[in-house]
Design a protein around this motif. Structure first.
Motif, PDB file in Angstrom:
ATOM      1  N   MET A  55       0.830  -1.204   0.000  1.00  0.00           N
ATOM      2  CA  MET A  55       0.000   0.000   0.000  1.00  0.00           C
ATOM      3  C   MET A  55       0.868   1.259   0.000  1.00  0.00           C
ATOM      4  O   MET A  55       0.621   2.211  -0.754  1.00  0.00           O
ATOM      5  CB  MET A  55      -0.921   0.011   1.216  1.00  0.00           C
ATOM      6  N   ASN A  56       1.910   1.252   0.820  1.00  0.00           N
ATOM      7  CA  ASN A  56       2.778   2.427   0.897  1.00  0.00           C
ATOM      8  C   ASN A  56       3.635   2.585  -0.352  1.00  0.00           C
ATOM      9  O   ASN A  56       3.853   3.702  -0.835  1.00  0.00           O
ATOM     10  CB  ASN A  56       3.642   2.349   2.153  1.00  0.00           C
ATOM     11  N   VAL A  57       4.105   1.472  -0.885  1.00  0.00           N
ATOM     12  CA  VAL A  57       4.896   1.532  -2.120  1.00  0.00           C
ATOM     13  C   VAL A  57       4.021   2.016  -3.284  1.00  0.00           C
ATOM     14  O   VAL A  57       4.446   2.830  -4.113  1.00  0.00           O
ATOM     15  CB  VAL A  57       5.520   0.163  -2.447  1.00  0.00           C
ATOM     16  N   GLY A  58       2.776   1.517  -3.328  1.00  0.00           N
ATOM     17  CA  GLY A  58       1.860   1.938  -4.380  1.00  0.00           C
ATOM     18  C   GLY A  58       1.543   3.422  -4.303  1.00  0.00           C
ATOM     19  O   GLY A  58       1.518   4.128  -5.320  1.00  0.00           O
TER      20      GLY A  58
ATOM     21  N   VAL B 212       2.403   6.837  -7.032  1.00  0.00           N
ATOM     22  CA  VAL B 212       1.455   7.798  -7.617  1.00  0.00           C
ATOM     23  C   VAL B 212       1.493   9.139  -6.876  1.00  0.00           C
ATOM     24  O   VAL B 212       0.575   9.951  -6.981  1.00  0.00           O
ATOM     25  CB  VAL B 212       0.017   7.233  -7.636  1.00  0.00           C
ATOM     26  N   ASN B 213       2.581   9.352  -6.129  1.00  0.00           N
ATOM     27  CA  ASN B 213       2.804  10.632  -5.452  1.00  0.00           C
ATOM     28  C   ASN B 213       1.732  10.982  -4.427  1.00  0.00           C
ATOM     29  O   ASN B 213       1.368  12.147  -4.256  1.00  0.00           O
ATOM     30  CB  ASN B 213       2.937  11.769  -6.476  1.00  0.00           C
ATOM     31  N   GLU B 214       1.214   9.965  -3.726  1.00  0.00           N
ATOM     32  CA  GLU B 214       0.280  10.200  -2.643  1.00  0.00           C
ATOM     33  C   GLU B 214       1.045  10.193  -1.316  1.00  0.00           C
ATOM     34  O   GLU B 214       2.097   9.551  -1.211  1.00  0.00           O
ATOM     35  CB  GLU B 214      -0.800   9.116  -2.630  1.00  0.00           C
TER      36      GLU B 214
ATOM     37  N   ILE C 133      11.669   5.212  -8.131  1.00  0.00           N
ATOM     38  CA  ILE C 133      10.377   5.902  -8.159  1.00  0.00           C
ATOM     39  C   ILE C 133      10.531   7.338  -7.670  1.00  0.00           C
ATOM     40  O   ILE C 133      10.043   8.293  -8.292  1.00  0.00           O
ATOM     41  CB  ILE C 133       9.343   5.158  -7.296  1.00  0.00           C
ATOM     42  N   MET C 134      11.214   7.511  -6.560  1.00  0.00           N
ATOM     43  CA  MET C 134      11.359   8.848  -5.991  1.00  0.00           C
ATOM     44  C   MET C 134      12.191   9.757  -6.878  1.00  0.00           C
ATOM     45  O   MET C 134      11.886  10.943  -7.020  1.00  0.00           O
ATOM     46  CB  MET C 134      11.974   8.751  -4.592  1.00  0.00           C
ATOM     47  N   LEU C 135      13.223   9.222  -7.487  1.00  0.00           N
ATOM     48  CA  LEU C 135      14.053  10.045  -8.378  1.00  0.00           C
ATOM     49  C   LEU C 135      13.264  10.552  -9.574  1.00  0.00           C
ATOM     50  O   LEU C 135      13.453  11.674 -10.031  1.00  0.00           O
ATOM     51  CB  LEU C 135      15.269   9.248  -8.853  1.00  0.00           C
TER      52      LEU C 135
END
Length: 297
Positions: A126-129, A133-135, A177-179
Protein backbone atom coordinates in the motif's frame (compact mmCIF):
# COMPACT_ATOMS: atom_id res chain seq x y z
CA UNK A 1 38.94 16.77 -8.93
CA UNK A 2 38.45 15.45 -5.44
CA UNK A 3 34.88 14.75 -4.39
CA UNK A 4 33.28 16.53 -1.48
CA UNK A 5 32.10 14.13 1.21
CA UNK A 6 28.41 13.79 1.96
CA UNK A 7 28.46 13.45 5.74
CA UNK A 8 25.41 11.37 6.58
CA UNK A 9 26.41 11.07 10.22
CA UNK A 10 26.38 14.84 10.63
CA UNK A 11 23.08 15.32 8.80
CA UNK A 12 21.44 12.46 10.72
CA UNK A 13 22.55 13.99 14.04
CA UNK A 14 20.98 17.33 13.11
CA UNK A 15 17.82 15.65 11.87
CA UNK A 16 17.45 13.60 15.05
CA UNK A 17 17.88 16.75 17.15
CA UNK A 18 14.95 18.27 15.26
CA UNK A 19 12.90 15.08 15.64
CA UNK A 20 13.66 15.08 19.37
CA UNK A 21 12.35 18.63 19.66
CA UNK A 22 9.25 17.71 17.66
CA UNK A 23 8.63 14.68 19.90
CA UNK A 24 8.93 16.75 23.06
CA UNK A 25 6.59 19.41 21.66
CA UNK A 26 4.11 16.65 20.79
CA UNK A 27 4.25 15.22 24.30
CA UNK A 28 4.10 18.68 25.92
CA UNK A 29 0.85 19.28 24.04
CA UNK A 30 -0.72 16.44 26.02
CA UNK A 31 -0.10 13.52 23.66
CA UNK A 32 1.44 10.21 24.64
CA UNK A 33 5.00 9.50 23.61
CA UNK A 34 5.41 7.73 20.22
CA UNK A 35 6.02 3.99 20.48
CA UNK A 36 7.94 1.73 18.09
CA UNK A 37 7.56 -2.06 18.39
CA UNK A 38 10.47 -4.05 16.95
CA UNK A 39 10.19 -7.75 16.13
CA UNK A 40 13.24 -9.97 15.67
CA UNK A 41 13.01 -13.56 14.48
CA UNK A 42 16.09 -15.59 15.34
CA UNK A 43 19.44 -14.37 16.61
CA UNK A 44 21.29 -13.16 13.52
CA UNK A 45 24.20 -11.04 14.85
CA UNK A 46 23.91 -8.41 12.12
CA UNK A 47 20.18 -8.01 12.80
CA UNK A 48 20.88 -7.66 16.52
CA UNK A 49 23.40 -4.91 15.75
CA UNK A 50 20.97 -3.05 13.51
CA UNK A 51 18.20 -3.28 16.11
CA UNK A 52 20.59 -1.95 18.73
CA UNK A 53 21.32 1.11 16.58
CA UNK A 54 17.60 1.73 16.03
CA UNK A 55 16.62 1.39 19.67
CA UNK A 56 19.46 3.69 20.75
CA UNK A 57 18.21 6.28 18.28
CA UNK A 58 14.70 5.92 19.71
CA UNK A 59 16.04 6.83 23.16
CA UNK A 60 17.96 9.78 21.71
CA UNK A 61 14.84 11.31 20.16
CA UNK A 62 12.44 10.43 22.97
CA UNK A 63 10.54 7.61 21.26
CA UNK A 64 9.59 4.62 23.40
CA UNK A 65 10.52 1.22 22.00
CA UNK A 66 10.47 -2.46 22.84
CA UNK A 67 11.77 -5.53 21.04
CA UNK A 68 9.96 -8.86 20.89
CA UNK A 69 12.18 -11.87 20.13
CA UNK A 70 10.82 -15.01 18.47
CA UNK A 71 12.77 -18.22 17.72
CA UNK A 72 13.86 -18.87 14.16
CA UNK A 73 11.62 -21.95 14.19
CA UNK A 74 8.44 -19.86 14.49
CA UNK A 75 5.80 -20.72 11.90
CA UNK A 76 4.34 -18.20 9.48
CA UNK A 77 0.96 -18.50 11.19
CA UNK A 78 2.42 -17.89 14.64
CA UNK A 79 4.43 -14.91 13.40
CA UNK A 80 1.44 -13.32 11.69
CA UNK A 81 -0.62 -13.85 14.84
CA UNK A 82 1.94 -11.89 16.85
CA UNK A 83 2.00 -9.13 14.24
CA UNK A 84 -1.81 -8.96 14.28
CA UNK A 85 -1.71 -8.41 18.04
CA UNK A 86 0.59 -5.43 17.38
CA UNK A 87 -1.77 -4.16 14.68
CA UNK A 88 -4.65 -4.26 17.18
CA UNK A 89 -2.72 -2.52 19.97
CA UNK A 90 -3.54 1.19 19.87
CA UNK A 91 -0.52 2.00 22.03
CA UNK A 92 1.81 0.89 19.22
CA UNK A 93 2.40 3.53 16.54
CA UNK A 94 5.02 1.82 14.40
CA UNK A 95 5.91 -1.81 13.72
CA UNK A 96 9.32 -2.88 12.43
CA UNK A 97 10.04 -6.50 11.52
CA UNK A 98 13.80 -6.83 11.23
CA UNK A 99 14.91 -8.39 7.94
CA UNK A 100 16.14 -10.80 6.70
CA UNK A 101 13.86 -13.52 8.00
CA UNK A 102 14.65 -17.26 8.19
CA UNK A 103 14.35 -18.97 4.81
CA UNK A 104 11.09 -20.76 5.62
CA UNK A 105 9.30 -17.42 6.05
CA UNK A 106 8.19 -15.15 3.20
CA UNK A 107 9.28 -11.55 3.79
CA UNK A 108 6.61 -10.36 1.36
CA UNK A 109 3.81 -12.15 3.24
CA UNK A 110 5.08 -10.94 6.61
CA UNK A 111 5.38 -7.33 5.47
CA UNK A 112 1.91 -7.47 3.97
CA UNK A 113 0.52 -8.68 7.32
CA UNK A 114 1.60 -5.41 9.00
CA UNK A 115 -1.05 -2.70 9.21
CA UNK A 116 0.13 -0.29 6.50
CA UNK A 117 -0.71 2.62 8.83
CA UNK A 118 1.98 1.30 11.19
CA UNK A 119 4.48 0.31 8.48
CA UNK A 120 7.18 2.82 9.39
CA UNK A 121 9.71 0.97 7.21
CA UNK A 122 7.64 1.92 4.17
CA UNK A 123 7.73 -1.61 2.70
CA UNK A 124 4.01 -2.47 2.60
CA UNK A 125 2.52 -2.70 -0.93
CA UNK A 126 0.00 0.00 0.00
CA UNK A 127 2.78 2.43 0.90
CA UNK A 128 4.90 1.53 -2.12
CA UNK A 129 1.86 1.94 -4.38
CA UNK A 130 1.04 5.34 -2.92
CA UNK A 131 4.67 6.35 -3.39
CA UNK A 132 4.41 5.45 -7.09
CA UNK A 133 1.45 7.80 -7.62
CA UNK A 134 2.80 10.63 -5.45
CA UNK A 135 0.28 10.20 -2.64
CA UNK A 136 1.21 10.84 1.02
CA UNK A 137 2.78 7.70 2.42
CA UNK A 138 5.51 6.27 4.63
CA UNK A 139 8.56 6.37 2.38
CA UNK A 140 11.17 3.63 2.51
CA UNK A 141 13.74 4.91 4.98
CA UNK A 142 16.94 4.57 2.94
CA UNK A 143 15.71 6.38 -0.21
CA UNK A 144 14.03 9.01 1.99
CA UNK A 145 17.31 9.50 3.83
CA UNK A 146 19.18 9.93 0.54
CA UNK A 147 16.73 12.63 -0.49
CA UNK A 148 17.35 14.41 2.81
CA UNK A 149 21.05 14.41 1.91
CA UNK A 150 20.25 15.86 -1.52
CA UNK A 151 18.28 18.65 0.14
CA UNK A 152 20.89 19.35 2.80
CA UNK A 153 23.73 19.66 0.29
CA UNK A 154 21.58 21.37 -2.39
CA UNK A 155 22.24 18.57 -4.88
CA UNK A 156 19.83 18.99 -7.77
CA UNK A 157 18.19 15.99 -9.41
CA UNK A 158 15.65 17.66 -11.69
CA UNK A 159 16.50 17.01 -15.32
CA UNK A 160 19.56 14.91 -14.40
CA UNK A 161 20.22 11.35 -15.51
CA UNK A 162 20.05 9.17 -12.41
CA UNK A 163 21.17 5.55 -12.47
CA UNK A 164 20.28 3.14 -9.66
CA UNK A 165 22.28 -0.09 -9.44
CA UNK A 166 20.17 -2.64 -7.59
CA UNK A 167 16.44 -3.22 -7.90
CA UNK A 168 15.43 -4.40 -4.43
CA UNK A 169 12.02 -3.57 -3.01
CA UNK A 170 13.73 -1.96 -0.02
CA UNK A 171 16.12 0.47 -1.76
CA UNK A 172 16.51 0.27 -5.53
CA UNK A 173 12.90 0.26 -6.69
CA UNK A 174 11.58 2.97 -4.33
CA UNK A 175 14.71 5.02 -5.03
CA UNK A 176 13.98 4.87 -8.75
CA UNK A 177 10.38 5.90 -8.16
CA UNK A 178 11.36 8.85 -5.99
CA UNK A 179 14.05 10.04 -8.38
CA UNK A 180 11.62 10.13 -11.26
CA UNK A 181 8.43 11.25 -9.49
CA UNK A 182 9.17 13.10 -6.26
CA UNK A 183 7.32 16.42 -6.28
CA UNK A 184 9.90 18.90 -5.05
CA UNK A 185 13.33 17.42 -5.68
CA UNK A 186 12.94 14.45 -8.05
CA UNK A 187 12.07 14.74 -11.75
CA UNK A 188 15.21 12.96 -12.92
CA UNK A 189 15.44 10.67 -15.94
CA UNK A 190 15.98 7.37 -14.19
CA UNK A 191 17.57 4.05 -15.17
CA UNK A 192 17.47 1.02 -12.87
CA UNK A 193 20.14 -1.64 -13.37
CA UNK A 194 20.14 -5.12 -11.83
CA UNK A 195 22.00 -8.41 -12.02
CA UNK A 196 20.62 -9.15 -15.49
CA UNK A 197 21.75 -5.82 -16.96
CA UNK A 198 24.25 -6.34 -19.77
CA UNK A 199 27.39 -4.16 -19.81
CA UNK A 200 26.41 -2.10 -16.81
CA UNK A 201 29.14 0.45 -17.54
CA UNK A 202 27.17 1.76 -20.52
CA UNK A 203 24.59 2.98 -18.01
CA UNK A 204 26.75 4.03 -15.05
CA UNK A 205 29.18 6.09 -17.14
CA UNK A 206 26.33 8.33 -18.29
CA UNK A 207 24.92 8.96 -14.81
CA UNK A 208 24.90 12.45 -13.33
CA UNK A 209 23.68 10.80 -10.12
CA UNK A 210 24.71 7.23 -9.37
CA UNK A 211 23.05 5.33 -6.51
CA UNK A 212 24.57 1.91 -5.84
CA UNK A 213 22.71 -0.62 -3.68
CA UNK A 214 23.80 -4.02 -4.96
CA UNK A 215 25.46 -5.55 -1.90
CA UNK A 216 28.68 -6.36 -3.74
CA UNK A 217 31.96 -4.80 -2.55
CA UNK A 218 33.89 -2.73 -5.09
CA UNK A 219 31.36 -3.45 -7.82
CA UNK A 220 31.67 0.06 -9.23
CA UNK A 221 35.14 1.17 -10.34
CA UNK A 222 36.36 4.65 -11.25
CA UNK A 223 36.30 3.88 -14.97
CA UNK A 224 32.56 3.21 -14.68
CA UNK A 225 31.79 6.67 -13.28
CA UNK A 226 31.29 9.95 -15.14
CA UNK A 227 33.55 12.88 -14.29
CA UNK A 228 31.74 15.10 -11.80
CA UNK A 229 29.00 12.59 -10.93
CA UNK A 230 27.27 12.46 -7.57
CA UNK A 231 27.85 8.98 -6.12
CA UNK A 232 25.64 7.56 -3.37
CA UNK A 233 26.96 4.26 -2.00
CA UNK A 234 24.28 2.36 -0.09
CA UNK A 235 26.24 -0.88 0.24
CA UNK A 236 27.55 -2.11 3.58
CA UNK A 237 29.81 -5.13 3.15
CA UNK A 238 32.20 -6.88 5.53
CA UNK A 239 35.54 -7.76 4.00
CA UNK A 240 38.43 -9.49 5.73
CA UNK A 241 41.10 -7.19 7.11
CA UNK A 242 43.65 -8.67 9.52
CA UNK A 243 44.96 -5.20 10.41
CA UNK A 244 41.77 -4.43 12.33
CA UNK A 245 40.84 -5.65 15.79
CA UNK A 246 37.66 -7.34 14.53
CA UNK A 247 39.41 -8.95 11.56
CA UNK A 248 37.22 -7.19 9.03
CA UNK A 249 36.28 -3.74 7.79
CA UNK A 250 33.13 -2.25 6.34
CA UNK A 251 33.17 -1.14 2.73
CA UNK A 252 30.56 -0.04 0.24
CA UNK A 253 29.70 -1.20 -3.27
CA UNK A 254 32.00 1.43 -4.80
CA UNK A 255 35.79 1.65 -4.98
CA UNK A 256 35.79 4.74 -2.80
CA UNK A 257 39.40 5.90 -3.10
CA UNK A 258 39.53 5.84 -6.90
CA UNK A 259 36.00 7.17 -7.47
CA UNK A 260 36.41 10.14 -5.13
CA UNK A 261 39.03 11.48 -7.58
CA UNK A 262 36.37 11.73 -10.31
CA UNK A 263 33.10 12.41 -8.51
CA UNK A 264 31.83 15.81 -7.37
CA UNK A 265 30.10 14.38 -4.28
CA UNK A 266 30.37 10.96 -2.65
CA UNK A 267 29.09 9.19 0.46
CA UNK A 268 31.60 7.32 2.63
CA UNK A 269 30.98 3.86 4.09
CA UNK A 270 30.41 3.82 6.97
CA UNK A 271 29.04 7.25 7.88
CA UNK A 272 27.12 8.03 4.72
CA UNK A 273 23.68 6.62 4.01
CA UNK A 274 23.40 4.28 7.01
CA UNK A 275 22.81 6.90 9.73
CA UNK A 276 20.18 8.57 7.55
CA UNK A 277 18.17 5.35 7.27
CA UNK A 278 17.82 5.17 11.04
CA UNK A 279 16.97 8.87 11.32
CA UNK A 280 14.16 8.50 8.78
CA UNK A 281 12.76 5.56 10.75
CA UNK A 282 12.50 7.92 13.72
CA UNK A 283 10.75 10.50 11.56
CA UNK A 284 8.27 7.94 10.22
CA UNK A 285 7.48 6.74 13.74
CA UNK A 286 6.67 10.28 14.84
CA UNK A 287 4.48 10.74 11.76
CA UNK A 288 2.68 7.51 12.62
CA UNK A 289 2.03 8.75 16.16
CA UNK A 290 0.67 12.01 14.81
CA UNK A 291 -1.31 10.06 12.18
CA UNK A 292 -0.37 12.83 9.77
CA UNK A 293 -0.05 10.42 6.85
CA UNK A 294 -3.13 8.30 7.50
CA UNK A 295 -5.41 10.38 9.75
CA UNK A 296 -8.38 8.78 11.41
CA UNK A 297 -11.60 9.21 9.45
Amino acid sequence: MSAQLIDGKKVATELKEQIHQDVENWVAAGNRRPFLKVLQVGTDPASTTYIGAKTRSCKQVGIETDTTHLPDTVSARELKSVIQSFNDDDSIDGILVQLPLPSHLSSHDVIESIDYKKDVDGFHPMNVGRLAVNEPTFKSCTPAGIFELFKYYSIQTKGKHAVVVGASNIVGTPMGIMLSREHNIGKATTTICHKFTKDITIHTISADILVVAAGQPSLIKAEMVKEGAVVIDVGINRVADETTEKGYKLVGDCDFESIRKKASWITPVPGGVGPMTVAMLMKNTLLAAKKSIYPEE
